[in-house]
Write a protein that holds these residues in place. Structure first.
Motif, PDB file in Angstrom:
ATOM      1  N   GLY A 116       1.152  -6.843   0.869  1.00 30.02           N
ATOM      2  CA  GLY A 116       0.615  -6.446  -0.154  1.00 30.02           C
ATOM      3  C   GLY A 116       0.405  -4.625  -0.302  1.00 30.02           C
ATOM      4  N   THR A 117       1.198  -4.123   0.616  1.00 40.56           N
ATOM      5  CA  THR A 117       1.311  -2.767   0.703  1.00 40.56           C
ATOM      6  C   THR A 117       2.656  -2.063  -0.216  1.00 40.56           C
ATOM      7  N   GLN A 118       2.121  -0.834  -0.619  1.00 43.08           N
ATOM      8  CA  GLN A 118       3.319  -0.132  -1.410  1.00 43.08           C
ATOM      9  C   GLN A 118       4.324   0.369  -0.412  1.00 43.08           C
ATOM     10  N   ALA A 119       5.496  -0.131  -0.847  1.00 43.34           N
ATOM     11  CA  ALA A 119       6.512   0.305   0.051  1.00 43.34           C
ATOM     12  C   ALA A 119       7.493   1.600  -0.851  1.00 43.34           C
ATOM     13  N   ALA A 120       7.162   1.800  -1.963  1.00 46.87           N
ATOM     14  CA  ALA A 120       8.000   2.711  -2.862  1.00 46.87           C
ATOM     15  C   ALA A 120       7.377   2.834  -4.248  1.00 46.87           C
ATOM     16  N   VAL A 121       7.581   4.072  -4.675  1.00 48.96           N
ATOM     17  CA  VAL A 121       6.914   4.463  -6.143  1.00 48.96           C
ATOM     18  C   VAL A 121       7.827   5.332  -6.769  1.00 48.96           C
ATOM     19  N   THR A 122       8.193   5.360  -8.043  1.00 47.64           N
ATOM     20  CA  THR A 122       8.874   6.547  -8.471  1.00 47.64           C
ATOM     21  C   THR A 122       8.025   7.663  -9.091  1.00 47.64           C
ATOM     22  N   ASP A 123       8.572   8.591  -9.432  1.00 48.00           N
ATOM     23  CA  ASP A 123       7.903   9.921  -9.936  1.00 48.00           C
ATOM     24  C   ASP A 123       7.507   9.233 -11.411  1.00 48.00           C
TER      25      ASP A 123
END
Length: 181
Positions: free
Chosen positions: A53-60
């Motif tokens: 449930g952890t965030q691995a990547a995110v876009t701008d």
């Protein structure tokens, strides 16, 4: 949530709980990751590790969606071995493409898909054999290759708010007015 026990398997609250309004967007899963593209308020694509449930990547933030005053819309993303694809924008909306792990933008021609709807809904794309099929508000099905080239389009009898379906070499969609074409 564990499908067998019904228990929460994500032990600590994470950013995934506050990543905007999802509206009616689906969250696809592939290779142990979830790909979340929240509603018009967040303007980013997230990759969440399904097990933890952890965030691995995110876009701008999507550049075209930064204008707070305009009605921006996003579709559910489609995941393929070559990338993640979605429609987003206002007038007109376009196709976005990202690499699956780091969510870096892919070199993509970003074809336009017409105006947005008065219902604030975009049809989510379907994909078969690395061809994306988008239903549009201006009554078209647009076929786009996974490299961004428009392969063709078909004019429909009315606006298409449903996601197309692809089966046995045919593309089907529901249009405003209750017809399946």
């Amino acid at each position: 949530v564990d499908a067998v026990t019904g228990l929460d398997v994500w032990s600590s609250p994470g950013y995934h709980q506050t990543i905007g309004s999802f509206g009616a967007n689906a969250i696809p899963a592939a290779g142990g990751s979830l790909y979340a593209l929240p509603g018009h308020d967040e303007r980013k694509l997230f990759r969440i590790l399904a097990g933890a449930g952890t965030q691995a990547a995110v876009t701008d933030p999507f550049a075209e969606l930064v204008d707070e005053a305009s009605e921006n819309e996003v579709s559910s993303p489609v995941v393929s071995p070559y990338g993640i694809f979605a429609g987003a924008g206002s007038k007109p909306h376009t196709v976005y493409a990202f690499e699956r792990q780091a969510l870096t933008a892919l070199s993509f021609s970003s074809p336009t898909l017409g105006n947005t709807s008065s219902f604030n809904m975009l049809a989510s794309p379907a994909m078969a054999n690395e061809v994306l099929y988008f239903g549009t508000v201006d009554a078209r099905i647009v076929a786009v290759s996974s490299s961004g080239a428009v392969l063709g389009e078909v004019t429909l009898s009315s606006s298409c708010y449903s996601s197309p379906a692809v089966s046995n070499g045919f593309v089907y969609a529901g249009v405003l007015g209750g017809k399946v074409v």
